[in-house]
Design an enzyme around this catalytic site. Sequence first.
Site, short mmCIF file in Angstrom:
data_model
loop_
_atom_site.label_atom_id
_atom_site.label_comp_id
_atom_site.label_asym_id
_atom_site.label_seq_id
_atom_site.Cartn_x
_atom_site.Cartn_y
_atom_site.Cartn_z
N GLU A 67 0.55 -0.69 -0.13
CA GLU A 67 0.03 -0.05 -0.16
C GLU A 67 0.71 1.08 -0.15
O GLU A 67 1.52 1.16 0.75
CB GLU A 67 -1.14 0.07 1.72
CG GLU A 67 -2.67 0.72 0.88
CD GLU A 67 -1.99 2.30 1.45
OE1 GLU A 67 -1.06 2.36 0.22
OE2 GLU A 67 -2.18 2.62 2.50
N CYS A 84 -2.27 8.59 3.71
CA CYS A 84 -2.14 7.53 1.99
C CYS A 84 -3.00 8.11 0.67
O CYS A 84 -3.51 8.72 -0.01
CB CYS A 84 -1.86 6.36 1.73
SG CYS A 84 -3.22 5.39 3.08
#
Length: 468
Positions: A242, A276
Amino acid sequence: MNQFGMTIDGQTVQGEMPSCIVLNPANEQEAFTAPVASIAQLNKAVESAKAAYPQWSALSQVQRDGYINKIADVIEQNASELAEIIVKEQGKPMQLAQMEVGGAVAWTRHTASIEVPVEVYEDSENKRIEGRRKSIGVVGSITPWNWPLMIAIWHIIPALRMGNTVVLKPSELTPINTLKLGQLLQDVLPAGVLNVVSGSGDVGRAMSEHKDINKLVFTGSTQTGQNIMQAAATNLKRLTLELGGNDAGIVLPGANLDAIAEGLFATAFINMGQTCAALKRLYVHESQHDELCQKLADIAEKQVVGEGSADGVTFGPVQNSQQLEKVIALVEEAKQQGATIYAGGVRPDKPGYFFPPTIVGNAQSGMRVVEEEQFGPVLPVIKYTTVADAVAAANSVEVGLGGSVWGDVEQASELASKLECGSVWINGHAEVLPHAPFGGCKMSGFGVEFGLEGLLENSLLQVVNINK
Ligand code: NDP
């Protein structure tokens, strides 16, 4: 001696290497010292996880769920201390730290409740073919500094639930809450099921090369993700990567700005922009650009910037000096290239890595603040003429984590499939949930977390072909 130790084979252990200093980003002073593992200690942690694996993986799902729900109980019982540690080492305001701890509990409980079905590919008179799920072995987890406790839980709970044992390494910038978690769970889990090693410089690389780690979950930068992928080839480790993004939001022409301004601000500046899946570039029709920038600036000016544990503070510091330097450089460059600073833009003259929420209007393609992930409290706003131009610009970057469209729901839904990213939100952004899979495409990585799909990534598919 450090206040918090590592957890190896169920014991609290100090590091064999010189300790490292963990700063409080709100005052740049030492908040804690943390142990640093030697590679020999990492190897011991992996050995211990490997030794604990046969028994842990042989438990029934109900037995493992019992342990996992106890983990949630223990986090809940220690919520205040964990939140205080997060504020001290990460910098976020207390309310957000409490939300992080609450989220960790909710995620843990939800993950324990997901049913893992046996798939039946054929069930005929003479034959039955089933797809069953098996655990993988030792899972390594490398977590970042933005949501340290929450992301540790995102990595380790699905791994444990599916019968794997874990070696977890937090960021050296925010290791303390994770070390505390490891120590708390020594009383909950059998020795070796969860090991926590802290360190900096070479522990992460040694994990990615380790032959007895069978899968690695990493949340962090694309460059490090690429390094991990190369090293993982040594034993064909499974990977979930990720790697962040540069999420675009598109405001459709004629959108009701009063209805969406608060949501845009909240999802761009969540955790001071250090998320993120935060909204990182905003595309607005040229007829509404100035008005929306002003509305966002009005919300930015209302934020109370300060130390996370102080009353009334809504906006904390950037977590570390490197990230702050990057944010300042991007804003300065944009200014020089003709962007308009509607709010913020100047570092306050006091200790701490503070930077106010900054709205950069009249930003353009080619400016670094648009092309690169700023990962901090800055939102560039870019004018567009046609929606097709906005979509092309949104897709023009190498990464593809999330994206959003704001305005008429029907028109926005139609546009979703044109965006090159793993999640699309309509009239929202950055909302991750324990029951909905989340992951990126392009240089944002691969694999998903959360929901059944996230759980299955921590397992191997075994096909059993039964001739009756
Ligand atoms: P990195 O992405 O470089 O990750 C650092 C972590 O990775 C450390 O734990 C480090 O361990 C480990 N690591 C480094 N090299 C390797 C390797 N070759 N193999 C395995 N592990 C390795 O994070 P930074 O903190 O330097 O942040 C850089 C940028 O990443 C930020 O500016 C931001 O843009 C982005 N970021 C994205 C996040 C997200 O949520 N997607 C979260 C945080 C940052 P060791 O110290 O032992 O080497």
